[in-house]
Design a protein around this motif. Sequence first.
Motif, PDB file in Angstrom:
ATOM      1  N   LYS A  31      37.354  46.165  49.245  1.00  0.00           N
ATOM      2  CA  LYS A  31      36.062  46.520  48.661  1.00  0.00           C
ATOM      3  C   LYS A  31      35.816  47.304  47.252  1.00  0.00           C
ATOM      4  O   LYS A  31      34.977  47.146  46.660  1.00  0.00           O
ATOM      5  N   GLU A  32      36.872  48.286  47.345  1.00  0.00           N
ATOM      6  CA  GLU A  32      37.090  49.080  46.048  1.00  0.00           C
ATOM      7  C   GLU A  32      38.212  48.867  45.538  1.00  0.00           C
ATOM      8  O   GLU A  32      39.193  48.919  46.097  1.00  0.00           O
ATOM      9  N   ILE A  33      38.227  49.041  44.128  1.00  0.00           N
ATOM     10  CA  ILE A  33      39.834  49.117  43.378  1.00  0.00           C
ATOM     11  C   ILE A  33      40.249  50.512  43.823  1.00  0.00           C
ATOM     12  O   ILE A  33      39.697  51.771  43.788  1.00  0.00           O
ATOM     13  N   ASN A  34      41.503  50.400  44.354  1.00  0.00           N
ATOM     14  CA  ASN A  34      42.221  51.779  44.738  1.00  0.00           C
ATOM     15  C   ASN A  34      43.623  51.654  44.264  1.00  0.00           C
ATOM     16  O   ASN A  34      44.103  50.646  43.728  1.00  0.00           O
ATOM     17  N   GLY A  35      44.333  52.531  44.672  1.00  0.00           N
ATOM     18  CA  GLY A  35      45.668  52.708  44.080  1.00  0.00           C
ATOM     19  C   GLY A  35      46.859  52.441  45.282  1.00  0.00           C
ATOM     20  O   GLY A  35      48.098  52.627  45.027  1.00  0.00           O
ATOM     21  N   LEU A  36      46.210  52.084  46.509  1.00  0.00           N
ATOM     22  CA  LEU A  36      47.241  51.864  47.497  1.00  0.00           C
ATOM     23  C   LEU A  36      47.392  50.420  47.880  1.00  0.00           C
ATOM     24  O   LEU A  36      48.437  49.980  48.302  1.00  0.00           O
ATOM     25  N   ILE A  37      46.143  49.569  48.171  1.00  0.00           N
ATOM     26  CA  ILE A  37      46.216  48.392  48.878  1.00  0.00           C
ATOM     27  C   ILE A  37      45.393  47.324  47.894  1.00  0.00           C
ATOM     28  O   ILE A  37      44.732  47.620  47.352  1.00  0.00           O
ATOM     29  N   GLY A  38      46.271  46.260  47.652  1.00  0.00           N
ATOM     30  CA  GLY A  38      45.549  45.130  47.005  1.00  0.00           C
ATOM     31  C   GLY A  38      46.816  44.942  45.617  1.00  0.00           C
ATOM     32  O   GLY A  38      47.605  45.220  45.476  1.00  0.00           O
ATOM     33  N   TYR A  39      46.064  43.714  44.976  1.00  0.00           N
ATOM     34  CA  TYR A  39      46.857  43.277  43.602  1.00  0.00           C
ATOM     35  C   TYR A  39      46.648  44.226  42.595  1.00  0.00           C
ATOM     36  O   TYR A  39      45.484  44.127  42.084  1.00  0.00           O
ATOM     37  N   ARG A  40      47.620  45.228  42.372  1.00  0.00           N
ATOM     38  CA  ARG A  40      47.251  46.049  41.351  1.00  0.00           C
ATOM     39  C   ARG A  40      47.892  46.100  40.047  1.00  0.00           C
ATOM     40  O   ARG A  40      49.336  46.241  40.217  1.00  0.00           O
ATOM     41  N   THR A  41      47.492  45.537  39.023  1.00  0.00           N
ATOM     42  CA  THR A  41      48.072  45.828  37.715  1.00  0.00           C
ATOM     43  C   THR A  41      46.987  45.987  36.536  1.00  0.00           C
ATOM     44  O   THR A  41      45.875  46.190  37.024  1.00  0.00           O
ATOM     45  N   ALA A  42      47.355  46.430  35.403  1.00  0.00           N
ATOM     46  CA  ALA A  42      46.627  46.953  34.532  1.00  0.00           C
ATOM     47  C   ALA A  42      45.597  46.159  34.157  1.00  0.00           C
ATOM     48  O   ALA A  42      44.226  46.424  34.154  1.00  0.00           O
ATOM     49  N   ARG A  43      45.792  44.650  34.348  1.00  0.00           N
ATOM     50  CA  ARG A  43      44.664  43.839  34.223  1.00  0.00           C
ATOM     51  C   ARG A  43      43.995  43.585  35.218  1.00  0.00           C
ATOM     52  O   ARG A  43      42.409  43.484  34.956  1.00  0.00           O
ATOM     53  N   SER A  44      44.200  43.675  36.342  1.00  0.00           N
ATOM     54  CA  SER A  44      43.455  43.369  37.413  1.00  0.00           C
ATOM     55  C   SER A  44      42.290  44.808  37.956  1.00  0.00           C
ATOM     56  O   SER A  44      41.610  44.526  38.714  1.00  0.00           O
ATOM     57  N   VAL A  45      42.927  45.762  37.512  1.00  0.00           N
ATOM     58  CA  VAL A  45      41.978  46.960  37.819  1.00  0.00           C
ATOM     59  C   VAL A  45      41.068  47.072  36.917  1.00  0.00           C
ATOM     60  O   VAL A  45      40.321  48.357  36.737  1.00  0.00           O
ATOM     61  N   LYS A  46      40.851  46.360  35.790  1.00  0.00           N
ATOM     62  CA  LYS A  46      39.885  46.826  34.833  1.00  0.00           C
ATOM     63  C   LYS A  46      38.469  47.053  35.453  1.00  0.00           C
ATOM     64  O   LYS A  46      37.469  47.917  34.720  1.00  0.00           O
ATOM     65  N   ASN A  47      37.875  46.204  36.141  1.00  0.00           N
ATOM     66  CA  ASN A  47      36.623  46.139  36.838  1.00  0.00           C
ATOM     67  C   ASN A  47      36.555  45.280  38.131  1.00  0.00           C
ATOM     68  O   ASN A  47      37.697  44.783  38.337  1.00  0.00           O
ATOM     69  N   MET A  48      35.564  45.288  38.663  1.00  0.00           N
ATOM     70  CA  MET A  48      35.409  44.483  40.010  1.00  0.00           C
ATOM     71  C   MET A  48      35.698  43.158  39.827  1.00  0.00           C
ATOM     72  O   MET A  48      35.955  42.548  40.742  1.00  0.00           O
ATOM     73  N   ASP A  49      35.238  42.572  38.736  1.00  0.00           N
ATOM     74  CA  ASP A  49      35.247  41.213  38.530  1.00  0.00           C
ATOM     75  C   ASP A  49      36.729  40.660  38.284  1.00  0.00           C
ATOM     76  O   ASP A  49      37.107  39.698  39.069  1.00  0.00           O
ATOM     77  N   THR A  50      37.611  41.460  37.562  1.00  0.00           N
ATOM     78  CA  THR A  50      38.926  41.175  37.431  1.00  0.00           C
ATOM     79  C   THR A  50      39.787  41.354  38.869  1.00  0.00           C
ATOM     80  O   THR A  50      40.645  40.801  39.234  1.00  0.00           O
ATOM     81  N   TRP A  51      39.238  42.363  39.496  1.00  0.00           N
ATOM     82  CA  TRP A  51      39.940  42.736  40.920  1.00  0.00           C
ATOM     83  C   TRP A  51      39.383  41.626  41.895  1.00  0.00           C
ATOM     84  O   TRP A  51      40.551  41.262  42.362  1.00  0.00           O
ATOM     85  N   LYS A  52      38.482  41.245  42.059  1.00  0.00           N
ATOM     86  CA  LYS A  52      37.993  39.945  42.924  1.00  0.00           C
ATOM     87  C   LYS A  52      38.889  38.774  42.508  1.00  0.00           C
ATOM     88  O   LYS A  52      39.266  37.920  43.284  1.00  0.00           O
ATOM     89  N   PHE A  53      38.744  38.435  40.952  1.00  0.00           N
ATOM     90  CA  PHE A  53      39.254  37.338  40.630  1.00  0.00           C
ATOM     91  C   PHE A  53      40.836  37.219  41.147  1.00  0.00           C
ATOM     92  O   PHE A  53      41.467  36.388  41.390  1.00  0.00           O
ATOM     93  N   ALA A  54      41.659  38.243  40.839  1.00  0.00           N
ATOM     94  CA  ALA A  54      42.941  38.561  40.760  1.00  0.00           C
ATOM     95  C   ALA A  54      43.480  38.257  42.520  1.00  0.00           C
ATOM     96  O   ALA A  54      44.272  37.582  42.611  1.00  0.00           O
TER      97      ALA A  54
END
Length: 125
Positions: A31-54
């Motif tokens: 639900k939120e961008i975090n540093g522990l769980i999920g697909y985390r790259t510099a491009r994917s953590v820019k905002n919620m749109d990139t986070w969800k798309f990735a």
Amino acid sequence: MWFWWFMLICDLLVPGVMLVAGRMMWKHCPKEINGLIGYRTARSVKNMDTWKFAHEYCGKLWWKIGLLMIVPTVLIHIPFYHRGDTMIGIVGGILAAMQCIILIGSIFSTEHALKRAFNDDGTQR
């Protein structure tokens, strides 16, 4: 014979994890961008749109690849059922290495899709 079963199970771990993790990323993005769980790259953590798309893109990709890798994994192991432990270990190791390369390759594909869909500042194209 037990080593053959052990290697088969070990070689099915990567496709199995890709199936489960892919489905979780695709259907249940954090639900939120975090540093522990999920697909985390510099491009994917820019905002919620990139986070969800990735997560959606990579999740679908992992799910498809994981599903496709199960059959070849089993088919590659079958001819080595009564072979020696050394041969089974070599084949299993090569197969596991190839699966890891495919897994890492999916990251490049996801980053390329992010680059096509979003500008460098994270705004949608």
